[in-house]
Design a protein around this motif. Sequence first.
Motif, short mmCIF file in Angstrom:
data_model
loop_
_atom_site.label_atom_id
_atom_site.label_comp_id
_atom_site.label_asym_id
_atom_site.label_seq_id
_atom_site.Cartn_x
_atom_site.Cartn_y
_atom_site.Cartn_z
N ASN A 187 33.91 33.21 41.89
CA ASN A 187 34.43 34.19 40.94
C ASN A 187 33.77 34.04 39.57
O ASN A 187 34.21 33.25 38.73
CB ASN A 187 35.95 34.03 40.83
N VAL A 188 32.70 34.79 39.35
CA VAL A 188 31.94 34.69 38.11
C VAL A 188 31.86 36.07 37.48
O VAL A 188 31.46 37.03 38.14
CB VAL A 188 30.50 34.19 38.36
N SER A 189 32.26 36.20 36.22
CA SER A 189 32.00 37.47 35.55
C SER A 189 30.64 37.36 34.87
O SER A 189 30.35 36.40 34.16
CB SER A 189 33.15 37.81 34.60
N VAL A 190 29.76 38.32 35.18
CA VAL A 190 28.35 38.22 34.81
C VAL A 190 28.03 39.19 33.68
O VAL A 190 28.32 40.38 33.78
CB VAL A 190 27.45 38.53 36.03
N HIS A 191 27.47 38.68 32.59
CA HIS A 191 27.12 39.53 31.45
C HIS A 191 25.66 39.33 31.05
O HIS A 191 25.27 38.24 30.62
CB HIS A 191 28.00 39.18 30.23
N ASP A 192 24.90 40.39 31.17
CA ASP A 192 23.54 40.41 30.66
C ASP A 192 23.62 40.56 29.14
O ASP A 192 24.62 41.02 28.61
CB ASP A 192 22.83 41.64 31.28
N TYR A 193 22.58 40.15 28.45
CA TYR A 193 22.51 40.52 27.03
C TYR A 193 21.08 40.89 26.68
O TYR A 193 20.13 40.49 27.34
CB TYR A 193 23.04 39.42 26.11
N TYR A 194 20.95 41.69 25.61
CA TYR A 194 19.64 42.11 25.11
C TYR A 194 19.50 41.53 23.72
O TYR A 194 20.46 41.56 22.93
CB TYR A 194 19.58 43.64 25.08
#
Lengths: 369, 80
Positions: free
Chosen positions: A260-267
């Motif tokens: 259970n991982v919430s995944v957030h990309d960033y720029y």
Amino acid sequence: MPVWPDSRKGWPDVFSYPPDLFDLPVYGLASAQKQAMLDELLQSLSAHHYAHCQAYRQLVDCNPFDFSSAPSPGQLPVATRLFKDLELASIEQTEVFRQMRSSGTSGQASKITLDGPSAKRQSQVLVKILQSWLGKQRRPMLLIDAPSTVKKAGAMTARAAGLQGLSFFGRHHCYALDDEMQLDVDKVQAFFTEHGEQPVLIFGFTFIVWQQFIQAMISQGLTVNLTNAILIHGGGWKKMQEQAVTDEQFKATIRQTLGNVSVHDYYGMVEQTGTIYMQCEHGHLHTPVWSDVLIRDPADLSVVENGETGLIQVNSVLPTSYPGHCILTEDLGTIIGEDDCACGRLGKYFKVHGRVPKAQVKGCSDTFV
Amino acid sequence: MDTQQKLQQAFSDALGIPPEKVIDGLTYNTIPEWDSTAHMVLIAELENVFDVMLDTDDIIDMSSVAQAKLILQKYDVSFA
Ligand SMILES: [Zn+2]
């Protein structure tokens, strides 16, 4: 940095930040108020850099505009390429605290000059932005990189800056890779055994997370069932696109392997370290209050409507030691909307599509040289 | 050891500097030994020595030895 007596005449350095600017809610200022704040600050920053950076002054003089009256979209953006070709600084050599450089594997690296206050401001803002996603507490942290990445001498790379900035949010830091960038199975397993049930923070550069960590876990038949983890990753999709890995596939594979991982990309980019555009649960990158995103038509550099694709310009109120408050990137993107993302955050939200083809870059950067 | 001495020792151990260099005016990023990497070692050391849990605001605010004392006082560590 030499001094140009003429340039300082009439432009006394009066730049200072309004009190409480950095206490503003990160995603809480609606468009009209935010644009008024940015217009004023970006004008003052243009005046500040005009007075203190000869190269910037020459650029402005070649591309006449009245920075004291132009709204923020009218301020001259500096092409990222110029930070590779020139040493753009608005401080004296004696005030230099640190040089940052891009981690780019091909060609010349960008060089960004920071004084002490700029470096401090960058970490403060990075922490403010991340606090709104992570809260103030620190979490057990797995860094998907080698310990040696942050220990290299000389100018600090974007990768090292990212690892150090994010490490403020961690405790019991564990580097998942060894100095050959190979998965350190024993260390990672020990970390998961000890902290797997806690809200773990995982951070790394997108391609390194994918290639050196997740693929290595898969090929060694390792999985773990994290109960409440968050993965923050960034650094670009170029190599992922080459392997035809989409954001959805990336997220699905992370969850299959880690639980259970919430995944957030960033720029974000080395030219505006400290500012990152975090991806929300609806897949949109969000603009924090201290920065703005514009999209320009690659053909004539005019600002295009929301929904249209073009070159991404990033504006930030942070840079005082180098003229990086308005930067034209070589990335293509689209603004999806402003103040009305389903996640409730205010500000513009957008998508990044990747690098502009080389031929197109040449054409537009000529405008600014 | 009183809390003042514990604090000096913690800074000295974490940053690798002699305890007598740990004075109130010592400031983050003004000596090569106290950079952002050492800062995280220092935070972990202070947490261990004083049995506290520092948050990210504390890490950003801990810009000097004097500030470290103020922050630790929030967690009921007192300096005579
Ligand atoms: Zn959103």
